[in-house]
Design a protein around this motif. Structure first.
Motif, PDB file in Angstrom:
ATOM      1  N   GLY A 175       9.015  -3.603   3.746  1.00  0.00           N
ATOM      2  CA  GLY A 175       8.193  -4.609   3.083  1.00  0.00           C
ATOM      3  C   GLY A 175       6.960  -4.023   2.415  1.00  0.00           C
ATOM      4  O   GLY A 175       7.027  -2.962   1.786  1.00  0.00           O
ATOM      5  N   ASP A 176       5.835  -4.722   2.584  1.00  0.00           N
ATOM      6  CA  ASP A 176       4.588  -4.320   1.927  1.00  0.00           C
ATOM      7  C   ASP A 176       4.105  -2.947   2.380  1.00  0.00           C
ATOM      8  O   ASP A 176       3.343  -2.297   1.685  1.00  0.00           O
ATOM      9  CB  ASP A 176       3.468  -5.333   2.250  1.00  0.00           C
ATOM     10  CG  ASP A 176       3.722  -6.669   1.574  1.00  0.00           C
ATOM     11  OD1 ASP A 176       4.629  -6.718   0.726  1.00  0.00           O
ATOM     12  OD2 ASP A 176       3.019  -7.637   1.902  1.00  0.00           O
ATOM     13  N   GLU A 177       4.526  -2.547   3.576  1.00  0.00           N
ATOM     14  CA  GLU A 177       4.049  -1.275   4.126  1.00  0.00           C
ATOM     15  C   GLU A 177       4.648  -0.077   3.384  1.00  0.00           C
ATOM     16  O   GLU A 177       4.043   0.986   3.340  1.00  0.00           O
ATOM     17  CB  GLU A 177       4.442  -1.175   5.605  1.00  0.00           C
ATOM     18  CG  GLU A 177       3.685  -2.122   6.501  1.00  0.00           C
ATOM     19  CD  GLU A 177       2.213  -1.787   6.533  1.00  0.00           C
ATOM     20  OE1 GLU A 177       1.877  -0.675   6.977  1.00  0.00           O
ATOM     21  OE2 GLU A 177       1.408  -2.615   6.085  1.00  0.00           O
ATOM     22  N   LEU A 178       5.850  -0.269   2.821  1.00  0.00           N
ATOM     23  CA  LEU A 178       6.561   0.885   2.253  1.00  0.00           C
ATOM     24  C   LEU A 178       5.777   1.556   1.127  1.00  0.00           C
ATOM     25  O   LEU A 178       5.657   2.776   1.093  1.00  0.00           O
ATOM     26  CB  LEU A 178       7.955   0.471   1.759  1.00  0.00           C
ATOM     27  CG  LEU A 178       8.764   1.614   1.128  1.00  0.00           C
ATOM     28  CD1 LEU A 178       9.022   2.717   2.140  1.00  0.00           C
ATOM     29  CD2 LEU A 178      10.088   1.106   0.566  1.00  0.00           C
ATOM     30  N   GLY A 179       5.206   0.749   0.217  1.00  0.00           N
ATOM     31  CA  GLY A 179       4.525   1.311  -0.943  1.00  0.00           C
ATOM     32  C   GLY A 179       3.445   2.317  -0.567  1.00  0.00           C
ATOM     33  O   GLY A 179       3.516   3.491  -0.947  1.00  0.00           O
ATOM     34  N   PRO A 180       2.428   1.877   0.198  1.00  0.00           N
ATOM     35  CA  PRO A 180       1.374   2.822   0.563  1.00  0.00           C
ATOM     36  C   PRO A 180       1.870   4.003   1.401  1.00  0.00           C
ATOM     37  O   PRO A 180       1.383   5.121   1.245  1.00  0.00           O
ATOM     38  CB  PRO A 180       0.371   1.974   1.361  1.00  0.00           C
ATOM     39  CG  PRO A 180       0.961   0.627   1.522  1.00  0.00           C
ATOM     40  CD  PRO A 180       2.128   0.493   0.602  1.00  0.00           C
ATOM     41  N   ARG A 181       2.848   3.745   2.257  1.00  0.00           N
ATOM     42  CA  ARG A 181       3.337   4.849   3.098  1.00  0.00           C
ATOM     43  C   ARG A 181       4.131   5.859   2.275  1.00  0.00           C
ATOM     44  O   ARG A 181       4.053   7.069   2.513  1.00  0.00           O
ATOM     45  CB  ARG A 181       4.192   4.290   4.242  1.00  0.00           C
ATOM     46  CG  ARG A 181       3.385   3.531   5.298  1.00  0.00           C
ATOM     47  CD  ARG A 181       2.629   4.471   6.212  1.00  0.00           C
ATOM     48  NE  ARG A 181       3.505   5.463   6.775  1.00  0.00           N
ATOM     49  CZ  ARG A 181       4.309   5.241   7.805  1.00  0.00           C
ATOM     50  NH1 ARG A 181       4.326   4.075   8.393  1.00  0.00           N
ATOM     51  NH2 ARG A 181       5.078   6.203   8.263  1.00  0.00           N
ATOM     52  N   LEU A 182       4.887   5.366   1.289  1.00  0.00           N
ATOM     53  CA  LEU A 182       5.611   6.289   0.413  1.00  0.00           C
ATOM     54  C   LEU A 182       4.611   7.122  -0.394  1.00  0.00           C
ATOM     55  O   LEU A 182       4.812   8.318  -0.595  1.00  0.00           O
ATOM     56  CB  LEU A 182       6.559   5.525  -0.512  1.00  0.00           C
ATOM     57  CG  LEU A 182       7.401   6.377  -1.473  1.00  0.00           C
ATOM     58  CD1 LEU A 182       8.236   7.398  -0.719  1.00  0.00           C
ATOM     59  CD2 LEU A 182       8.299   5.513  -2.337  1.00  0.00           C
ATOM     60  N   SER A 183       3.513   6.499  -0.812  1.00  0.00           N
ATOM     61  CA  SER A 183       2.474   7.263  -1.515  1.00  0.00           C
ATOM     62  C   SER A 183       1.964   8.406  -0.649  1.00  0.00           C
ATOM     63  O   SER A 183       1.717   9.503  -1.149  1.00  0.00           O
ATOM     64  CB  SER A 183       1.289   6.359  -1.867  1.00  0.00           C
ATOM     65  OG  SER A 183       1.701   5.367  -2.753  1.00  0.00           O
ATOM     66  N   ALA A 184       1.801   8.137   0.652  1.00  0.00           N
ATOM     67  CA  ALA A 184       1.320   9.186   1.557  1.00  0.00           C
ATOM     68  C   ALA A 184       2.338  10.322   1.656  1.00  0.00           C
ATOM     69  O   ALA A 184       1.976  11.500   1.708  1.00  0.00           O
ATOM     70  CB  ALA A 184       1.038   8.605   2.947  1.00  0.00           C
ATOM     71  N   VAL A 185       3.624   9.974   1.659  1.00  0.00           N
ATOM     72  CA  VAL A 185       4.679  10.992   1.696  1.00  0.00           C
ATOM     73  C   VAL A 185       4.648  11.825   0.412  1.00  0.00           C
ATOM     74  O   VAL A 185       4.675  13.059   0.450  1.00  0.00           O
ATOM     75  CB  VAL A 185       6.070  10.335   1.870  1.00  0.00           C
ATOM     76  CG1 VAL A 185       7.188  11.350   1.656  1.00  0.00           C
ATOM     77  CG2 VAL A 185       6.200   9.692   3.247  1.00  0.00           C
ATOM     78  N   LEU A 186       4.560  11.139  -0.725  1.00  0.00           N
ATOM     79  CA  LEU A 186       4.567  11.851  -2.007  1.00  0.00           C
ATOM     80  C   LEU A 186       3.338  12.755  -2.134  1.00  0.00           C
ATOM     81  O   LEU A 186       3.418  13.850  -2.692  1.00  0.00           O
ATOM     82  CB  LEU A 186       4.636  10.847  -3.170  1.00  0.00           C
ATOM     83  CG  LEU A 186       5.898   9.971  -3.207  1.00  0.00           C
ATOM     84  CD1 LEU A 186       5.847   9.002  -4.377  1.00  0.00           C
ATOM     85  CD2 LEU A 186       7.171  10.812  -3.281  1.00  0.00           C
ATOM     86  N   ALA A 187       2.215  12.282  -1.584  1.00  0.00           N
ATOM     87  CA  ALA A 187       0.996  13.105  -1.624  1.00  0.00           C
ATOM     88  C   ALA A 187       1.203  14.409  -0.863  1.00  0.00           C
ATOM     89  O   ALA A 187       0.734  15.474  -1.286  1.00  0.00           O
ATOM     90  CB  ALA A 187      -0.189  12.329  -1.044  1.00  0.00           C
ATOM     91  N   VAL A 188       1.922  14.343   0.262  1.00  0.00           N
ATOM     92  CA  VAL A 188       2.199  15.560   1.033  1.00  0.00           C
ATOM     93  C   VAL A 188       3.066  16.518   0.214  1.00  0.00           C
ATOM     94  O   VAL A 188       2.770  17.707   0.096  1.00  0.00           O
ATOM     95  CB  VAL A 188       2.898  15.212   2.373  1.00  0.00           C
ATOM     96  CG1 VAL A 188       3.464  16.470   3.033  1.00  0.00           C
ATOM     97  CG2 VAL A 188       1.920  14.515   3.301  1.00  0.00           C
TER      98      VAL A 188
END
Lengths: 417, 112
Positions: A169-182
């Motif tokens: 849900g809504d959590e995926l967007g920000p968490r995926l950003s954190a993954v991509l940042a890594v």
């Protein structure tokens, strides 16, 4: 009979990482999981040579690795491992191995509740399978320091119960950003090391000795992570955008430097660009917007594509490039460096006079940033304003540490009327 | 699993708690209780009422004020019963003080 070792290598390449992820999911530390999987493959090398490869080699490795892990936990009988041991004993012998565990592992390792440097280290160790010594050498810290960083991060995952799950849900967007940042941090760490000439470095624990790491390997590992994410999350536009961005930057690695140092884009030997990576990157840039809303990685990739697609540097479409930079400015919350790059593109599409006011608007924010003064000096010189240009060059030289960059700024200043 | 959500906010001693803020806390109390997440919580008086105690050589030493002098002070906490850190973070983000101060989430080691 020579066929057997090759079989095992293929199985290892395919199955080792998912099995490690499956064991970590059950609560094993990265080291415990890695050791158990290594041992399972050692057993396989002996057994399969005599008895042939089992029908489901991946499942065989997983089950054997888990049994090895249980044996070791029993043998060592450490207090903290009791819970893990009883849990492993309680569940069925068979271990289900799936790529989903790898994706969950990525999200756990890249959880924003961990410090960025810990996330980067964990991703390389647990997801990519680099040894602690290798990760330490790539980030120029001693092995014990890196080992401690990894242990602390894993302890926090356990104690604070960071979930082993892909957020929904809504959590995926920000968490995926954190993954991509890594992933992008891993990439830029390698890219900047090569660009600044600090590529081959002695590892901190043993300076000058064998611990020399080729830091461009970080770019390869980042692209590998990017490909894995693309495989596991094929519908995410920014995943495609990031992979495209890394491929397009990486494709010019052989042309970017020569014996004298950095080579500017316009002067690069295009025969040294890696064409296969460029065409893969370009097609990802085309595909991504069809998947969903794009973000800063795709925009940067699209800009890189505009530079690489035309047959020569003169044929670039600066109006399109400037428009993409404008979108990037909006996406980055008007970051000063994004605005600087936009102004430089405008100086090419509309002329230097149009760019000077944009640059003047950044004077407060970028007063200490050498490239800002360099770009402003260049625009003023091209606009036929030599006195102001001279002053800007002086500021650019004063705010630049890099000796070769200072040299070329001095040369440009000498050329003024 | 229990998580303590420690609320660090600026709060001048002479000010009364903003009634709108108070209402938002009451709403969170209710919502988190209904969700079965709220396992406890306290609001503290401002640090002007704090006394810090140390025992040194069997002697009780007192200082007026909080242990840490900083702009943000510990002003209360919630205990949330959550499945994992992600859930605890979601509830912590709903604490009114998160908007102007900071919430520190810590897993509880021992419950009494």
């Amino acid at each position: 009979m020579d066929r057997q070792p090759t079989d095992i290598e293929a199985v290892f390449r395919r199955e080792a990482r998912p099995v490690v992820a499956a064991l970590i999911r059950r609560g094993a530390t990265v080291d415990q999981a890695e050791d158990a999987v290594q041992e399972a493959f050692a057993v396989a090398a002996r057994l399969w040579a005599e008895q042939g490869t089992p029908p489901r080699p991946g499942g065989w490795i997983a089950t054997t690795a888990k049994r090895r892990l249980i044996d070791r936990l029993r043998r060592e009988a450490r207090r903290g491992d009791k819970e893990l041991l009883s849990q492993l004993n309680a569940e069925p012998v068979e271990v289900d191995v799936s790529e989903d565990d790898r994706l969950r592992l990525i999200f756990t390792c890249c959880h924003p509740a961990l410090a960025l440097e810990a996330r980067v280290a964990l991703a390389l160790r647990a997801v990519c399978g680099l040894s602690t010594a290798e990760v330490a050498a790539l980030f120029i810290v001693s092995e014990p320091t890196m080992a401690q960083r990894l242990v602390r991060a894993q302890r926090k995952i356990t104690v604070a119960r960071i979930p082993f799950a892909v957020p929904a849900g809504d959590e995926l967007g920000p968490r995926l950003s954190a993954v991509l940042a890594v992933v992008y941090t891993v990439f830029t760490s390698g890219y900047n090391a090569v660009a600044s000439g600090h590529n081959a470095v002695a590892s901190g624990s043993d300076p000058g000795a064998a611990g020399v790491a080729d830091r461009s390997r970080l770019c390869d590992e980042a692209i590998r992570l990017g490909r894995l994410l693309r495989l596991l999350m094929p519908r995410e536009a920014e995943v495609a955008g990031l992979l495209a961005l890394m491929l397009l930057h990486h494709s010019r690695r052989h042309a970017r430097t020569d014996d004298a140092g950095m080579v500017l884009f316009d002067d690069q030997d295009r025969s040294r660009w890696v064409r296969s990576e460029i065409s893969e990157g370009l097609s990802l840039v085309e595909q991504a917007p069809q998947l969903g809303p794009v973000g800063q990685y795709w925009l940067q990739a699209a800009i890189a594509a505009e530079h690489l697609r035309p047959p020569s540097a003169d044929a670039r479409d600066w109006t399109r490039i400037a428009r993409l930079h404008e979108r990037l400015v909006a996406h980055t919350g008007a970051s000063p460096v994004a605005r600087l790059n936009h102004a430089i593109a405008v100086s090419m599409s509309e002329g230097p006079e149009a760019a000077v006011p944009l640059l003047d608007g950044l004077a407060d924010r970028l007063a200490a940033y050498g490239p800002y003064h360099g770009a402003r000096a260049d625009c003023l010189a091209r606009a036929g304003r030599p006195d102001e240009a001279r002053e800007a060059y002086d500021r650019a030289i004063a705010t630049t540490d890099d000796e070769p960059a200072q040299q070329s700024l001095r040369q440009a200043r000498e050329k003024l009327a | 699993m229990l998580y303590a959500a420690l609320i660090w906010t600026r709060w001048d001693s002479d000010e009364d708690l903003d009634p709108a803020e108070f209402a938002r806390y009451q709403e969170l109390n209710q919502v988190s209780a209904e969700a079965g997440v709220r396992a406890g919580g306290l609001a503290l008086h401002p640090v002007s009422s704090a006394t810090t105690i140390r025992l040194r050589n069997e002697e009780v030493l007192l200082t007026d004020g909080p242990f840490i002098e900083s702009k943000e002070q510990l002003s209360g906490f919630y205990l949330f019963d959550c499945d994992d850190l992600d859930q605890a973070i979601q509830w912590a983000a709903r604490i009114p003080g998160a908007r102007h101060g900071a919430i520190e989430v810590r897993p509880v080691m021992i419950e009494h």
